[in-house]
Write a protein that holds these residues in place. Structure first.
Motif, PDB file in Angstrom:
ATOM      1  N   ALA A 263      -1.080   4.245   2.138  1.00 48.91           N
ATOM      2  CA  ALA A 263      -0.967   3.001   1.366  1.00 48.91           C
ATOM      3  C   ALA A 263      -0.205   1.959   2.176  1.00 48.91           C
ATOM      4  O   ALA A 263      -0.580   0.777   2.210  1.00 48.91           O
ATOM      5  N   ALA A 264       0.858   2.394   2.843  1.00 53.93           N
ATOM      6  CA  ALA A 264       1.659   1.459   3.643  1.00 53.93           C
ATOM      7  C   ALA A 264       0.830   0.906   4.805  1.00 53.93           C
ATOM      8  O   ALA A 264       0.940  -0.278   5.142  1.00 53.93           O
ATOM      9  N   MET A 265      -0.001   1.756   5.391  1.00 54.10           N
ATOM     10  CA  MET A 265      -0.829   1.283   6.518  1.00 54.10           C
ATOM     11  C   MET A 265      -1.883   0.292   6.040  1.00 54.10           C
ATOM     12  O   MET A 265      -2.147  -0.707   6.695  1.00 54.10           O
ATOM     13  N   VAL A 266      -2.461   0.571   4.865  1.00 57.09           N
ATOM     14  CA  VAL A 266      -3.417  -0.383   4.312  1.00 57.09           C
ATOM     15  C   VAL A 266      -2.690  -1.692   3.977  1.00 57.09           C
ATOM     16  O   VAL A 266      -3.233  -2.782   4.124  1.00 57.09           O
ATOM     17  N   ASP A 267      -1.435  -1.579   3.576  1.00 56.50           N
ATOM     18  CA  ASP A 267      -0.636  -2.771   3.258  1.00 56.50           C
ATOM     19  C   ASP A 267      -0.190  -3.526   4.511  1.00 56.50           C
ATOM     20  O   ASP A 267       0.469  -4.549   4.409  1.00 56.50           O
ATOM     21  N   GLY A 268      -0.467  -2.984   5.683  1.00 59.88           N
ATOM     22  CA  GLY A 268      -0.181  -3.742   6.905  1.00 59.88           C
ATOM     23  C   GLY A 268       0.839  -3.112   7.842  1.00 59.88           C
ATOM     24  O   GLY A 268       1.206  -3.727   8.841  1.00 59.88           O
ATOM     25  N   CYS A 269       1.345  -1.917   7.521  1.00 61.60           N
ATOM     26  CA  CYS A 269       2.316  -1.279   8.412  1.00 61.60           C
ATOM     27  C   CYS A 269       1.593  -0.559   9.553  1.00 61.60           C
ATOM     28  O   CYS A 269       0.485  -0.066   9.365  1.00 61.60           O
ATOM     29  N   SER A 270       2.269  -0.466  10.684  1.00 64.90           N
ATOM     30  CA  SER A 270       1.784   0.423  11.743  1.00 64.90           C
ATOM     31  C   SER A 270       2.169   1.848  11.336  1.00 64.90           C
ATOM     32  O   SER A 270       2.985   2.017  10.413  1.00 64.90           O
ATOM     33  N   PRO A 271       1.616   2.875  11.992  1.00 61.15           N
ATOM     34  CA  PRO A 271       2.026   4.246  11.628  1.00 61.15           C
ATOM     35  C   PRO A 271       3.546   4.432  11.708  1.00 61.15           C
ATOM     36  O   PRO A 271       4.157   5.052  10.839  1.00 61.15           O
TER      37      PRO A 271
END
Lengths: 362, 276
Positions: B171-179
């Motif tokens: 969810a965080a990656m879809v929200d724009g975070c890198s791994p």
């Protein structure tokens, strides 16, 4: 907003090919549902679309942008997860605004948009709570809010209703449909529930073992299933299947012989009859059965019966039904188990499938 | 299911016995610190001194460099906890999340390292530290403790990361975070109880060490840790057990304080609400 083009995408895990040459064109603003039994590859396809799993091959375009090799955050999509995946250490407001924060949106703008979305989803009074203080339905709304606040080009939803109880599921299903109509964002929705698929989708993609079985709107899927699997998957209760032979253009079923639907050559076929296409009393083709079980749902009855010595049932989705057949009779009077009953059907409503390829013949 | 009165009694009685067994050494340490030498030696022993000798604490604090020893122990513990946590957060996360080629064997290899007794490593480590000039420095202790701590903390953290749903990072990656961003912004905050418990465990391991400190720091009095220092209080002919006990109370206090500070983070359940 944008359309999505999935071109020949496949996915292998070692020697295991879980997704085979998946191609699909999704129009801008369309609501497409991927449906199929567990392990059919629908969630894998969604994760590939989101960028959470790399494809082994193929190409994905969102709008005119080739996103095949882009990171999830660079695809301008939002996703609602089966388990919501709310950040437990953040408040509802922070959860909804997280994506905007990651994109460097000014704080005042984040606050404004979070409040707007929270109001739409009726969670504006919960903004300072943490996810653990929310009910299942509220968590679901927050997860939706987190997706729509960013105004992405596409929504991806991975069985978002599967953790809700039956009543709330129906309610939320209608809400998601209404929300889609309101904001009109292209949506790809994954579910194993054919009722969700049929009620929500503009088009349904039915999958099995990593292969698309049929892509069509819900009415077409129901009326003209492409093969035995689709015919059995769509509809509740599932379609009845019987083995029969076409000889001289005539078909014999339940001891009655009648003209087979036009254009069929002689040979063995699988006949499909939907339970709701079996009527009580005299009709075009009438036969007698002895119900083995009668289930009353109030407005309708499910009448179970054996196919008899003249007919042999074939594959059925409802395996618990065994070899029995089922008729769905609306507004029926008393029906007793073991007492003879007249049932009939209209030959124009039956489906014929090739006994070998299982593909639809009419 | 509601407990009967007898079940409740049995439960509390059992808990009282367990607590008694666990807490008795601490109580006895405290009593010894407050007793006179005569009271310590008397038979049968007294369970509370006639006149508690609070002055023993001030005497130890003023006559022995206890603060320096505590400071050295603190530096060594902070250093080894810091180093161990940085390494084991990444190692534990990798073992938890990525299916690396040979990752399972690597994990088991780390587990095997856990089984080696500290004394087995003393001699090779001594040789290494002597050759790189770290003998007598607290850095030798930091590095040596890290070799002991990292296998433990890596597996503790791997276990904790396993309990955190992967969908949170997705969810965080879809929200724009890198791994890496998803790990720092979502996984680590959610893992706070696990990190706190692991850090506390690592701190205690380092704090309680004697063998390494005795081997690497004996000739550097300014670097003595509390455990090493306290052993020098045992005389050849006379041993003031009350003073040693008072010093031991001083040494136990920081652990107690750290536990009280971290206790709220140790309570699990932070992931509640992340999922259905």
């Amino acid at each position: 907003m944008a359309g999505i083009s999935i071109q020949n995408v496949y996915k292998n895990y070692g020697a295991l090919n879980v997704l085979k040459e998946f191609s699909l064109e999704i129009a801008d603003g369309e609501f497409v549902v991927l449906v199929g039994p567990s392990g059919c590859g629908k969630s894998t396809m969604l994760k590939i679309l989101a960028g959470l799993e790399p494809a082994s091959g193929g190409k994905i375009l969102i709008g005119d942008t080739d996103v095949t090799d882009l990171a999830p955050g660079d695809r301008d999509i939002a996703m609602v997860f089966q388990n919501y995946a709310l950040y437990p250490h953040l408040t509802v407001g922070q959860n909804i605004g997280f994506g905007l924060k990651m994109r460097g949106t000014p704080k005042a703008e984040i606050d404004k948009r979070v409040r707007e979305v929270a109001k739409i989803l009726a969670v504006d009074h919960l903004l300072d709570r943490r996810p653990k203080a929310l009910s299942g339905g509220q968590r679901q709304r927050v997860a939706l809010g987190r997706a729509i606040v960013r105004e992405p080009r596409a929504f991806l939803m991975d069985e978002p209703l599967s953790n809700l109880d039956a009543k709330l599921r129906v309610h939320t299903r209608a809400e998601i449909s209404a929300l889609h109509k309101r904001i009109g964002v292209t949506t790809v929705y994954v579910t194993h529930d054919q009722i969700e698929a049929m009620t929500m989708a503009d088009r349904v993609v039915i999958m099995r073992d990593g292969v698309i079985q049929q892509i069509a709107d819900p009415d077409t899927l129901f009326a003209r299933p492409a093969n035995l699997f689709v015919a059995g998957f769509i509809g509740s209760p599932g379609m009845n299947f019987l083995r029969a032979r076409v000889e001289g253009g005539r078909l014999t079923l339940f001891g009655q012989t009648f003209d087979a639907p036009a254009g069929r050559g002689d040979g063995e076929v699988i006949v499909g009859i939907r339970p709701e296409h079996l009527a009580l009393g005299q009709g075009n083709v009438t036969f007698t059965v002895k119900p083995t079980l009668v289930e009353s749902l109030g407005s309708e009855k499910y009448v179970y019966f054996e196919p008899g010595e003249h007919a042999h049932s074939a594959a059925s989705r409802d395996e618990e039904r065994g070899k029995g057949l089922i008729a769905r009779i609306a507004h029926a009077g008393p029906i007793r188990e073991g007492e003879e009953l007249l049932l009939s059907f209209d030959p124009s409503e039956i489906h014929l499938f090739d006994a070998k390829t299982e593909r639809a013949m009419n | 299911m509601e407990r009967t009165r007898f079940q409740s009694f049995a439960l509390y009685a059992g808990l009282a016995v367990v607590c008694g067994i666990l807490l008795f050494p601490i109580y006895w340490l405290f009593v010894t610190a407050l007793s006179t030498l005569a009271e310590i030696r008397q038979l049968p022993p007294s369970f509370w001194p006639a006149e508690p000798q609070w002055s023993t604490f001030t005497k130890v604090a003023s006559e022995r460099p206890i603060l320096l020893w505590l400071w050295n122990s603190t530096l060594a513990a902070i250093g080894s906890v810091g180093l161990s946590m940085v390494v084991s957060v990444f190692a534990g996360y990798s073992l938890s999340r990525f299916s690396l080629r040979g990752g399972r064997s690597l994990g088991l290899f780390i587990l095997t390292a856990k089984m080696l007794p500290a004394t087995l490593l003393v001699i090779p480590l001594f040789g290494i530290f002597r050759s790189i000039g770290l003998l007598g420095s607290l850095w030798s202790l930091v590095l040596a403790h890290a070799t002991l701590i990292i296998p433990f903390t890596t597996w503790m953290l791997k276990g904790y990361f396993d309990t955190i749903p992967r969908e949170l990072e997705q969810a965080a990656m879809v929200d724009g975070c890198s791994p890496l961003g998803a790990m720092f912004r979502v996984v680590l905050p959610v893992a706070t109880p696990g990190l706190a418990a692991t850090a506390l465990y690592a701190f205690v391991l380092s704090w309680a060490d004697y063998a390494y400190a005795r081997t690497f720091l004996t000739n550097a009095q300014g670097s003595w840790t509390a455990n090493l220092g306290i052993t020098t209080m045992k005389g050849e002919y006379v041993t003031d057990w009350n003073e040693i006990s008072a010093a031991a109370v001083f040494i136990a206090l920081p652990i107690l304080l750290i536990y009280l500070f971290l206790e709220r983070y140790l309570v699990g359940g932070l992931t509640a609400g992340a999922e259905k």
